[in-house]
Enzyme design. Structure first.
Site, PDB file in Angstrom:
ATOM      1  N   ASP A 291       0.859  -1.182   0.000  1.00 41.11           N
ATOM      2  CA  ASP A 291       0.000   0.000   0.000  1.00 41.11           C
ATOM      3  C   ASP A 291       0.889   1.223   0.000  1.00 41.11           C
ATOM      4  O   ASP A 291       2.047   1.184   0.465  1.00 41.11           O
ATOM      5  CB  ASP A 291      -0.916   0.021   1.228  1.00 41.11           C
ATOM      6  CG  ASP A 291      -2.013   1.087   1.135  1.00 41.11           C
ATOM      7  OD1 ASP A 291      -2.210   1.649   0.040  1.00 41.11           O
ATOM      8  OD2 ASP A 291      -2.677   1.355   2.147  1.00 41.11           O
ATOM      9  N   TYR A 467      -5.308   3.228   1.517  1.00 37.27           N
ATOM     10  CA  TYR A 467      -6.416   2.375   1.048  1.00 37.27           C
ATOM     11  C   TYR A 467      -6.198   1.939  -0.405  1.00 37.27           C
ATOM     12  O   TYR A 467      -7.128   1.891  -1.203  1.00 37.27           O
ATOM     13  CB  TYR A 467      -7.762   3.075   1.181  1.00 37.27           C
ATOM     14  CG  TYR A 467      -8.184   3.424   2.584  1.00 37.27           C
ATOM     15  CD1 TYR A 467      -7.546   2.894   3.703  1.00 37.27           C
ATOM     16  CD2 TYR A 467      -9.248   4.298   2.807  1.00 37.27           C
ATOM     17  CE1 TYR A 467      -7.948   3.215   4.985  1.00 37.27           C
ATOM     18  CE2 TYR A 467      -9.661   4.631   4.087  1.00 37.27           C
ATOM     19  CZ  TYR A 467      -9.004   4.090   5.181  1.00 37.27           C
ATOM     20  OH  TYR A 467      -9.415   4.409   6.455  1.00 37.27           O
ATOM     21  N   HIS A 468      -4.950   1.595  -0.735  1.00 32.74           N
ATOM     22  CA  HIS A 468      -4.603   1.109  -2.072  1.00 32.74           C
ATOM     23  C   HIS A 468      -3.966  -0.276  -1.984  1.00 32.74           C
ATOM     24  O   HIS A 468      -2.869  -0.486  -2.498  1.00 32.74           O
ATOM     25  CB  HIS A 468      -3.621   2.070  -2.763  1.00 32.74           C
ATOM     26  CG  HIS A 468      -4.092   3.481  -2.877  1.00 32.74           C
ATOM     27  ND1 HIS A 468      -3.227   4.548  -3.024  1.00 32.74           N
ATOM     28  CD2 HIS A 468      -5.347   4.014  -2.877  1.00 32.74           C
ATOM     29  CE1 HIS A 468      -3.921   5.675  -3.105  1.00 32.74           C
ATOM     30  NE2 HIS A 468      -5.213   5.374  -3.008  1.00 32.74           N
ATOM     31  N   PRO A 469      -4.619  -1.250  -1.349  1.00 27.94           N
ATOM     32  CA  PRO A 469      -3.991  -2.569  -1.226  1.00 27.94           C
ATOM     33  C   PRO A 469      -3.836  -3.235  -2.585  1.00 27.94           C
ATOM     34  O   PRO A 469      -4.720  -3.131  -3.454  1.00 27.94           O
ATOM     35  CB  PRO A 469      -4.962  -3.336  -0.337  1.00 27.94           C
ATOM     36  CG  PRO A 469      -6.284  -2.675  -0.546  1.00 27.94           C
ATOM     37  CD  PRO A 469      -5.964  -1.219  -0.750  1.00 27.94           C
TER      38      PRO A 469
END
Length: 532
Positions: A291, A467-469
């Site tokens: 992330d 919040y960019h897994p």
């Protein structure tokens, strides 16, 4: 029920896949989405996403395990629980990433994923409100436009960034994805334009496409080395569907590896630990979690911002402006201006993203967002290519249990160093003439923290996930790759993965546009495989 293709997950890529795989009428397609309809104000009015994130009716509300790299903090990790997935609740920022990132994917054993190869898919997916050109699309399903409001301090921040030496960019999604410019958003006439709205709503009456909501997949049926169907729970009832041609998994970087493991595809030792029969020993499932790490800089200003514009009268006026004209504060995405910059002379591409918003907020102990009371602006500093990695694992063999997520967000010290360099650069920006005349005082980190050591400690404890897994079912040609460059799951026929989990490494900036592109390219690859 029997169909040709089952798509698991109606998120940013899944909606694209359901649309494209059913468009020529050749295949019957079933889309299984675990969440409900996205036709709700919280998922349609851009600024209302603050009401959807951390709301279990709209967000799967994943939870990170304590992170030793940030003093043992835990953190909420958002994932959209509505048709459209992340595109239904995210900050709406549309960013393609840098060509360097895609060329690196190709060099890592993924032919066909270099920038020249993926550019046609970026163009195909969008209708750019600025018009089509050699870099941009003009007739795609997804509408992309600059932010539908222009706050004076946004323009001042852009001017200050140029005064600080950052070149101006007319289009950060165009030919040169470097410099400073205004944010573009997945937005149509002021409203959020999710992949559900772009790809599913227009074809909801298509005879060969069926969409089932609140249908949570619990297992992919694998028989004799082939994916032949899916078990799912809907309305408390266990159901199953048979797939004549194959299954496409598009549940996201946190749920896709979990479902593979529940289906017997994953690290053999972990599967046996939970009593799951091993279909394919695939050690890379759930590994390589990434992330973007971010940290906020905020300051008080002497002119009204969105923080100070919340009276009932103003709220009514803003609502009328939104409904009548599709403009005003209610159209606001998470960022209004941004810059892609290099703080390292040897960086092959910008190593940091700066995101400015004409408002500021704080996060409470549970990670909930609380707007500041005073007029203020904020800039998020984010590391474009983090080196830190984590894992997604099973908590048990029960599909209802959420996965165990371990991620040392700042496990590699250089990621922390880059955050500090970014904070120092933002301080330089706010000191420029265009912005300094509006500057009242620094709120975060605060003027008391001046040394590099002090900023490092602040960044370590204040850093947050963006919040960019991604990366947990990565594509490639090495032993840890879960899918090949055509997104086919190794060891299983008729099974593909197409979502953020297949990214070998993160692209620069917010990743939703990249996920939509993956859905577009995957649909062509799958059709080619089925026709072979």
């Amino acid at each position: 029920m029997v169909v040709d293709i089952v798509v698991i997950g109606g998120g940013s890529a899944g909606c694209v896949l359901a649309h494209r795989l059913s468009e020529d009428g050749r295949y019957s397609v079933l889309l299984l989405e675990g969440g409900a309809s996205d036709k709700h104000p919280f998922t349609r009015v851009p600024v209302a996403n603050i009401m959807a994130v951390q709301n279990p009716a709209f967000d799967w509300c994943y939870q990170l395990e304590p992170d030793a790299s940030r003093g043992g903090r835990t953190e909420h990790w958002a994932a959209g629980k509505r048709l459209g997935g992340g595109s239904a609740i995210n900050g709406m920022m549309f960013i393609r990433g840098h060509r360097h990132d895609y060329d690196a994917w190709a060099k890592a054993g993924n032919p066909g994923w270099d920038y020249a190869s993926v550019l046609p898919y970026f163009k195909r997916l969008e209708t750019n409100m600025g018009g089509a050109d050699a870099s941009r699309g003009g007739d795609g399903p997804l509408s992309v436009a600059e932010v539908a409001m222009r706050h004076p301090l946004t323009e001042a921040w852009v001017d200050a960034a140029t005064q600080a030496g950052i070149p101006r960019s007319a289009d950060l999604n165009g030919a040169v994805a470097e410099g400073v410019g205004y944010v573009q958003a997945s937005q149509r006439k002021g409203w959020r334009h999710s992949t559900a709205a772009a790809y599913i709503w227009p074809v909801k009456k298509r005879a060969n496409l069926r969409v089932e909501l609140e249908a949570v997949a619990s297992r992919i049926q694998v028989r004799d080395g082939r994916a032949v169907g899916v078990d799912y729970v809907q309305g408390g009832v266990l159901r199953n569907v048979s797939a004549r041609r194959g299954v496409v998994l598009s549940a996201g970087a946190l749920a896709s590896p979990k479902l593979l493991m529940l289906s017997g595809i994953g690290p053999a030792a972990q599967l046996r630990e939970h009593g799951i029969e091993v279909a394919v020993d695939s050690p890379g499932v759930g590994a390589n979690l990434q992330d973007h790490a971010g940290v906020h800089f905020s300051c008080e200003v002497n002119v009204p911002t969105l923080n100070s514009d919340r009276s009932k009268v103003n709220g009514l006026l803003h609502g009328l402006n939104f409904l009548a004209r599709g403009r005003g504060p209610l159209t606001s995405p998470i960022g209004h201006a941004q810059a892609f910059v290099s703080t390292r002379k040897d960086a092959p591409a910008p190593n940091l993203q700066l995101i400015m918003a004409p408002l500021a907020f704080e996060l409470d102990d549970k990670g909930a967002i609380r707007l500041c009371e005073q007029p203020s602006i904020s800039t998020m500093v984010s590391v474009n290519r983090p080196q830190s990695r984590g894992t997604v694992g099973l908590r048990s063999a029960n599909p209802d249990d959420k996965p165990v997520i371990h991620h040392r967000l700042l496990g590699v010290e250089d990621d922390l160093d880059q955050l500090v360099e970014g904070l120092e650069l933002v301080r330089k920006i706010v000191q420029q003439p265009a912005l300094s005349k509006h500057f009242v005082g620094e709120m975060r980190p605060g003027v008391a923290l001046q040394s590099r050591a002090q900023l490092r400690e602040f960044a370590r404890m204040a850093a947050c996930c963006m919040y960019h897994p991604a990366g947990t079912c990565k594509m490639g040609d090495d032993a840890d790759s879960v899918v090949d460059h055509r997104l086919r799951v190794r060891g299983v026929q008729g099974l593909w993965v197409a979502d953020a989990s297949v990214m070998p490494t993160l692209p620069a900036g917010n990743i939703n546009a990249t996920v939509v592109m993956i859905g577009e390219r995957a649909s062509d690859l799958i059709k080619e495989d089925l026709a072979a």
